[in-house]
Design a protein around this motif. Sequence first.
Motif, PDB file in Angstrom:
ATOM      1  N   VAL A  68      21.511 -19.187  28.961  1.00 17.30           N
ATOM      2  CA  VAL A  68      20.211 -19.318  28.288  1.00 17.30           C
ATOM      3  C   VAL A  68      19.148 -19.783  29.282  1.00 17.30           C
ATOM      4  O   VAL A  68      18.029 -19.272  29.305  1.00 17.30           O
TER       5      VAL A  68
ATOM      6  N   PHE B  31      15.826 -17.433  30.068  1.00 16.87           N
ATOM      7  CA  PHE B  31      14.460 -17.828  29.731  1.00 16.87           C
ATOM      8  C   PHE B  31      13.739 -18.481  30.916  1.00 16.87           C
ATOM      9  O   PHE B  31      12.570 -18.839  30.788  1.00 16.87           O
TER      10      PHE B  31
ATOM     11  N   VAL C 242      18.118 -26.833  28.861  1.00 17.53           N
ATOM     12  CA  VAL C 242      18.725 -26.174  27.701  1.00 17.53           C
ATOM     13  C   VAL C 242      19.784 -27.130  27.137  1.00 17.53           C
ATOM     14  O   VAL C 242      20.561 -27.718  27.898  1.00 17.53           O
TER      15      VAL C 242
ATOM     16  N   TYR D 211      16.919 -23.444  17.817  1.00 18.34           N
ATOM     17  CA  TYR D 211      17.588 -22.633  16.794  1.00 18.34           C
ATOM     18  C   TYR D 211      18.541 -23.540  16.021  1.00 18.34           C
ATOM     19  O   TYR D 211      19.404 -24.201  16.608  1.00 18.34           O
TER      20      TYR D 211
ATOM     21  N   CYS E 253      18.575 -25.451  21.913  1.00 19.21           N
ATOM     22  CA  CYS E 253      17.145 -25.549  22.198  1.00 19.21           C
ATOM     23  C   CYS E 253      16.870 -25.369  23.684  1.00 19.21           C
ATOM     24  O   CYS E 253      17.716 -25.658  24.532  1.00 19.21           O
ATOM     25  N   ILE E 254      15.676 -24.827  23.959  1.00 18.52           N
ATOM     26  CA  ILE E 254      15.183 -24.694  25.332  1.00 18.52           C
ATOM     27  C   ILE E 254      13.927 -25.539  25.474  1.00 18.52           C
ATOM     28  O   ILE E 254      13.111 -25.619  24.559  1.00 18.52           O
TER      29      ILE E 254
ATOM     30  N   ARG F 104      12.019 -14.802  20.761  1.00 20.49           N
ATOM     31  CA  ARG F 104      12.610 -15.414  19.572  1.00 20.49           C
ATOM     32  C   ARG F 104      13.912 -14.710  19.187  1.00 20.49           C
ATOM     33  O   ARG F 104      14.909 -15.354  18.829  1.00 20.49           O
TER      34      ARG F 104
ATOM     35  N   LEU G 258      16.650 -15.821  21.512  1.00 21.52           N
ATOM     36  CA  LEU G 258      17.153 -17.169  21.229  1.00 21.52           C
ATOM     37  C   LEU G 258      18.046 -17.160  19.993  1.00 21.52           C
ATOM     38  O   LEU G 258      19.065 -17.854  19.934  1.00 21.52           O
TER      39      LEU G 258
END
Length: 755
Positions: A38, A42, A47, A116, A130-131, A144, A147
């Motif tokens: 992730v 991104f 993360v 999320y 989460c990021i 979105r 994710l």
Amino acid sequence: MLADDHHNGERVRLAAVRALELLDTPSDPSFDAIVALVAQHFACPMVLVTLIDHDRQWFKARCGLQATETSRDVAFCNYTIQSPCLLVVEDAAKDARFRHNPLVTGAPHVRFYAGYPISIDGRNRIGSLCIIDTKPRSFDASARTALVRFGGLVEDLVRLHTNELALKAAARKQKRENRELETKNRLLAQIERMAAIGAWSLDLETQRATWSDEIFRLHDLPVRNPPTLDEALAFYSGESRQTVETILNSAIRTGEPFEFAADFTTATGRRRRVRSAGQIETVDGLPARLVGVFQDITASHEAQERLWHAANLDFLTGLANRALFEKSLIANLTDAEAAHSTVTLLLIDLDGFKEINDTRGHQAGDDVLKAVAALLNERAPPNSTVARLGGDEFAVIVPVAGPRSRHRAIARKVLNALKQPFLAMGENIMVSATVGVASYPEDALHWKELLRCADIALYNGKRHERGAIGCYKPEISTLFDKRRIAIEKVERGIIGNRLMPFYQPFVRLSDRLVYGYEALVRIRNQDGSISAAGDFSEAFSDQRSCRRIGERMMSLVIADIANLRAGGINPGVISLNATEAELNAPDFAGRLLKRLHDCAIDPGTIKLEVTETLFLGSDTSGIRIELQKLSAAGILIALDDFGTGYSSLTHLRDFPIDQIKIDKSFVFGLDRNPESPAIIKALVDLAHALGMTVVAEGIETEAQYAFLRAIGCDSGQGYLFGKACPVSSVTGRRRQVPNFKSVACTPDTNNSRCA
């Protein structure tokens, strides 16, 4: 009443969290792999996979953060679990909920957050994926979606963990309840080992089978007499059936336990993945029965497949990603070494792809990348590996490619395939590419060296022309190293605020009055010496470096003009150089004019110098539009190095040119080449006939000056009038240069001021 409902809901949620038995457990490679993927996808520094406990949030996996938990009352994720969809905070400093949060005002200085909510039962949200970034950022629909997909992978991992707990508990319960019977003990041992769902047995003498109700369900059959062994084996496909038969026969013959996983089709046509395990039961020392357990592992198998795809395949194109590419390259070289064969590596870089993103949008860029990937997959030679290494760079590994002529033929086939238009966002977009070619063992023996050789070959191809094929040769390695060193020098200069403009005066030849300056890029080295553009010229072949230099020069020159005027100095016309990479950047003209407007600088005091190479591409309409915008605003356009390029007269007609600059090679030739005076006079007369002014570059002697003045050349620059020096040496316009060789500042032995 509402408060009671909320309290009960939170109590149920906390029970669900604790039932997972994940809180305060050691790190898990699968969860760690997810957060790493992730973060890479991104390009985000932090993360987390979090679980929200009663008064804390605990991190099951983390990237970019040392802490293992935080208080719940400051946790962004506490808001995430209160919503069934994503929570996105594009700028926490502007969000009333978070602007005073200590995680925003202090370390880790959260500015962007997207979370999320993780739920495995659709009701209780146990935590989040989460990021986090320390800078504000936007988060569009495609981000979105990505994710949400990664969140689904995390939920798959939690479900796998939950299933394992439940199956272990069921196995323990079965074992406790059925210790009295030896056969059931053996079945329960298998259930515990395999987390089995159904059980079966086969009498080897009568061939009669016994199935539990679950076995019938898994086959999509009604509970009745079990099918025969042959009928049961028919649920497996051809290759899988042969494997299962071989395993069962071996177990009967040797008495050893067996275990297998295979593809399976139920009576209603559902394709499943199943696992079975069992062993032989003996009576009086002879094999009597096969007993075993049978499990549908489709969900976990597909989850593992998704994890493998996420780790090894490019998210956008489905091609091998860089990690799988490296594994494949290593494997291909190992096989080639054993077989004394060859491997060819092609690196493919799309030409002008950034402009597609900038002018048509990222969705169009994504469409092009997917279309290119599909075409490469289709046209690559058999047994090749096609990968996307990142951005617009692809690679093809071709085993047993043959002689070097064969390598070039493969590269040419790839290039020709890419010459067709690709449909993106309803438009046909033409794409070209440059290919770098290297081979094992001819060019390199190690995979990293082979990749480096192909990269060097790609760079060499781009140096010559777009759409070229660059084949590795040892002698071009030096050029590659020079480019890398030059790019690093520029990057360090920009980061360290050591890249700056120096100013060389323009002089009106009729009266030797200074009327302006050309801003030339320089880098002040850490030892105090000054590097001219020639010392890092290789960086100009890199579009990113070109843009970085241009942006920095534009900002500094405009700031210098504003500061000079504030100090009562009018520097006159200031000339900026612009490259193709800058003019092809989005809205170059708009950005330059806005900066001038913000600093209250008249566009008429700026001259933009461009070289004729900008006009040689197949599609120069974009550059023409940008120059027309600048010209309409009052900025002067000068054609630099005039007379050394191609089709100059056409360019004078088709582009808004106000001034030509005669290349210094003609001026140097005045004393050496008898044709130079006639050529210079013809150029001056031509420019004047077209209503343009003329600047002669490289004037170093009084004789050169006298000739140029005599033929009506408007102005000049060169060491006779002054070298390029810092802004502190700019004294303003209408300063008369003495009638002897001088410079605007005195060079010292370290070349620390003049360059």
